[in-house]
Design a protein around this motif. Structure first.
Motif: not given
Length: 324
Positions: A165-172
């Motif tokens: 969905d195009g979101f990565q990382g933490n927080p996304p």
């Protein structure tokens, strides 16, 4: 079969027509204290004559026009290098106030707890998950409710990052990875946005699902709740939504067919997009069997999507469809 799956609010309405009703959400927000009485009065002045509170998108044309006018004046004011305010405090705050209202409405469709009664049944989700996982199908939804998305998030297609969905990382946060080519992966495009997506400085961040109903509504630029006339403008003004539509336009050769699931066909900007970028792709239309008789509905869809193969599947419950 690798599908492009277009999902409308008919899927959610087949699960719970009361909870997922847009008019219900708009009324609850209007009466629930998310906006002030002064803001309500300003909104009333932008509604059609005789309408006391907004109940559907068609009533929001003048409201969006006023928001756009305020934002235009604010841009000129910013370029004026502080030579006085062009708008009153109310006018300056009005665009954000409307975006808070829109975010609050969209958040209404996310239950406060993980209620499986507000998701498609396991049989539907499991079959869809297998298609996403094994074929790399893509979902493009015009909904911002949590029914389908929440139901898929804990399944392997999402956990294995087969569906992106195009979101990565933490927080996304929204990431450039959406613009890369992933031949064996599919996507989940929120074409009209989601209350999960909020601005955080220069970043676009995705909220945890359980936080949407438990936080103050945000002034989100990434939600489309307006009259059809202004939908493409909101999409163009959002980096996230613009990226979703741009990426989808480049996938025209990736799919064997389009599955049109629970969408009324009454989004002309989406119909034009499909006609332009997927001009000959066959479409399987899955809709509620109470929409009309077979011959009338087939004629309706042929008028929407001419010069292509169309297969109409009327169903009592859209969530019973598993022929991916």
């Amino acid at each position: 079969m690798r599908n492009l799956i277009i999902v409308g609010n008919g899927l959610s309405l087949s699960i719970d027509s009361g909870f997922f009703s847009l008019s219900r959400a708009m009324q609850d927000v209007w009466e629930g204290g998310s906006i002030t009485e002064d803001e309500k009065e300003l909104i009333r002045r932008c509604l059609p004559t005789g309408v006391d509170a907004p109940q559907n998108e068609d009533q929001l044309a003048d409201l969006q026009e006023v928001v756009d006018a305020c934002e235009t004046v604010l841009r000129f004011e910013e370029n004026d290098r502080g030579n006085g305010d062009w708008l009153t405090e109310t006018g300056q705050a009005f665009p954000d106030a409307i975006r808070y209202y829109v975010h609050a409405v969209a958040s209404e469709f996310h239950s406060e707890t993980h209620d499986t009664n507000l998701e498609p049944p396991s049989e539907f989700l499991d079959a869809l998950n297998e298609n996403l996982l094994n074929e790399g199908s893509t979902i493009a939804t015009t909904n911002y409710d949590g029914a389908l998305y929440r139901g898929l998030c804990d399944r392997s297609s999402f956990k294995s990052y087969t569906t992106l969905d195009g979101f990565q990382g933490n927080p996304p946060c929204f990431h450039e990875a959406l613009r890369r080519t992933h031949n064996k992966k599919g996507y989940y495009f929120h074409l009209h946005g989601s209350p999960l997506f909020v601005d955080d400085g220069a970043d676009i961040r995705k909220l945890p699902r359980e936080d949407v109903r438990n936080r103050t509504p945000a002034s989100s630029r990434h939600l489309v709740l307006t009259h059809e006339t202004y939908k493409t403008k909101i999409i163009d003004n959002s980096e996230l939504l613009r990226a979703y539509w741009t990426k989808l336009s480049k996938l025209s050769n990736d799919f064997d067919r389009i599955v049109w699931l629970g969408h009324s066909g009454r989004d002309p900007h989406l119909n034009r997009f499909i006609a332009r970028y997927f001009p000959a792709k066959p479409i399987t239309i899955v809709e509620w069997n109470g929409a009309g008789n077979q011959a009338e509905r087939e004629e309706y869809w042929k008028n929407k999507f001419s010069a292509r193969e169309i297969k109409l599947i009327p169903m009592e419950k859209l969530t019973a469809f598993v022929d991916w």
